[in-house]
Design an enzyme around this catalytic site. Structure first.
Site, PDB file in Angstrom:
ATOM      1  N   THR A   9       0.838  -1.191   0.000  1.00 49.94           N
ATOM      2  CA  THR A   9       0.000   0.000   0.000  1.00 49.94           C
ATOM      3  C   THR A   9       0.871   1.238   0.000  1.00 49.94           C
ATOM      4  OG1 THR A   9      -1.773   1.185   1.169  1.00 49.94           O
ATOM      5  CG2 THR A   9      -0.113   0.092   2.528  1.00 49.94           C
ATOM      6  N   ARG A  10       0.315   2.325  -0.501  1.00 47.24           N
ATOM      7  CA  ARG A  10       0.973   3.629  -0.407  1.00 47.24           C
ATOM      8  C   ARG A  10       0.301   4.499   0.655  1.00 47.24           C
ATOM      9  NH1 ARG A  10       1.752   2.018  -5.709  1.00 47.24           N
ATOM     10  NH2 ARG A  10       3.914   2.241  -6.424  1.00 47.24           N
ATOM     11  N   ASN A  11      -0.571   3.872   1.436  1.00 44.14           N
ATOM     12  CA  ASN A  11      -1.275   4.569   2.505  1.00 44.14           C
ATOM     13  C   ASN A  11      -0.437   4.513   3.776  1.00 44.14           C
ATOM     14  OD1 ASN A  11      -2.935   5.208   4.734  1.00 44.14           O
ATOM     15  ND2 ASN A  11      -4.772   4.474   3.690  1.00 44.14           N
ATOM     16  N   PRO A  12       0.128   5.640   4.226  1.00 47.89           N
ATOM     17  CA  PRO A  12       0.995   5.603   5.406  1.00 47.89           C
ATOM     18  C   PRO A  12       0.265   5.173   6.671  1.00 47.89           C
ATOM     19  CG  PRO A  12       0.531   7.868   4.766  1.00 47.89           C
ATOM     20  CD  PRO A  12       0.010   6.997   3.661  1.00 47.89           C
ATOM     21  N   LYS A  14      -2.002   2.783   6.957  1.00 44.70           N
ATOM     22  CA  LYS A  14      -1.994   1.324   7.010  1.00 44.70           C
ATOM     23  C   LYS A  14      -0.621   0.795   7.417  1.00 44.70           C
ATOM     24  CE  LYS A  14      -5.707   0.006   3.822  1.00 44.70           C
ATOM     25  NZ  LYS A  14      -6.050  -0.859   2.666  1.00 44.70           N
ATOM     26  N   ASP A  69      -7.497  -7.149   1.463  1.00 48.71           N
ATOM     27  CA  ASP A  69      -8.653  -6.672   0.729  1.00 48.71           C
ATOM     28  C   ASP A  69      -9.839  -6.806   1.657  1.00 48.71           C
ATOM     29  OD1 ASP A  69     -10.043  -5.597  -1.453  1.00 48.71           O
ATOM     30  OD2 ASP A  69     -10.668  -7.578  -2.143  1.00 48.71           O
ATOM     31  N   GLY A 159     -15.581   5.571   4.351  1.00 49.08           N
ATOM     32  CA  GLY A 159     -16.390   4.591   3.629  1.00 49.08           C
ATOM     33  C   GLY A 159     -17.789   4.442   4.202  1.00 49.08           C
ATOM     34  N   ARG A 187     -10.412  -5.512   9.974  1.00 49.00           N
ATOM     35  CA  ARG A 187      -9.006  -5.339   9.634  1.00 49.00           C
ATOM     36  C   ARG A 187      -8.122  -5.593  10.848  1.00 49.00           C
ATOM     37  NH1 ARG A 187      -6.470  -1.251   8.205  1.00 49.00           N
ATOM     38  NH2 ARG A 187      -5.079  -2.307   6.764  1.00 49.00           N
TER      39      ARG A 187
END
Length: 204
Positions: A9-12, A14, A69, A159, A187
């Protein structure tokens, strides 16, 4: 012996979440690998998509790669949006900046407009996968049960959080603190299970 893992991921946010769970490992994200491929989620299951991304990033980096996912499954919609949760409304990408989450949420509410409260059950699912450069793979899943309420509540999360009331809590996931949400979320449960698996390994 490598103790380095790459999260696909490029989401810091996460990356930080997984780093907090895996204190014995050096967890990095795709920001460390700017030439890493974008991997389309083309599988029909959460497990399939998680493995697809983990395999591709492990092959590219030569490191053990972790991917996940997740999505919302609504009973009255036969388990949908499911793997299509992020693009349920058909709005995605730069064309609709900031509007995708709201559009997805509103579409689900519209689709459930005539569904009675006892029939509005739903759950979130997360599949988390690790793929090793030597071909080993492991997948775990987490689940959070609840129901879809008729109007959004709360300002946290993202979301579908404002319309998902957690079973037995009386609160939506948008009304929980980040720590409260992590403790019970799909998650959080999946990544804690993955962390438990990693403790059994001598080499990731």
């Amino acid at each position: 012996m490598s103790r380095r893992l790459v999260l696909a991921t490029r989401n810091p946010g996460k990356v930080t979440e997984l780093r907090d769970l895996l204190t014995g490992y050096e967890v990095v994200g795709l920001a460390e690998f700017p030439d890493a491929p974008e991997v389309p989620e083309t599988e029909l299951t959460f497990v399939g998509n998680a493995l697809l991304k983990a395999r591709a990033i492990a092959a590219h980096t030569g490191l053990a790669a972790v991917s996940d996912d997740s999505g919302l499954c609504v009973d009255a919609l036969n388990g949908m949006p499911g793997v299509l949760s992020a693009r349920w409304s058909g709005r995605f990408g730069a064309e609709h900046p900031g509007g995708r989450d709201r559009a997805n949420l509103e579409l689900v509410l519209d689709q459930l407009a005539d569904v009675a409260e006892p029939e509005r059950g739903a759950h979130f699912v997360c599949a988390a996968a690790i793929a090793h450069p030597d071909g080993r793979e492991h997948v775990v899943e987490g689940r959070m049960d609840g129901r879809i309420i008729t109007a959004p509540r709360g300002t946290g999360g993202f979301g579908y959080d404002p319309v998902f009331e957690v079973a037995g809590s009386g609160r939506t996931t948008a009304e929980l603190t980040p720590r409260e949400k992590s403790e019970i979320s799909h998650r959080g449960r999946a990544f804690r299970a993955l962390a438990a698996y990693l403790t059994t390994l001598t080499d990731p």
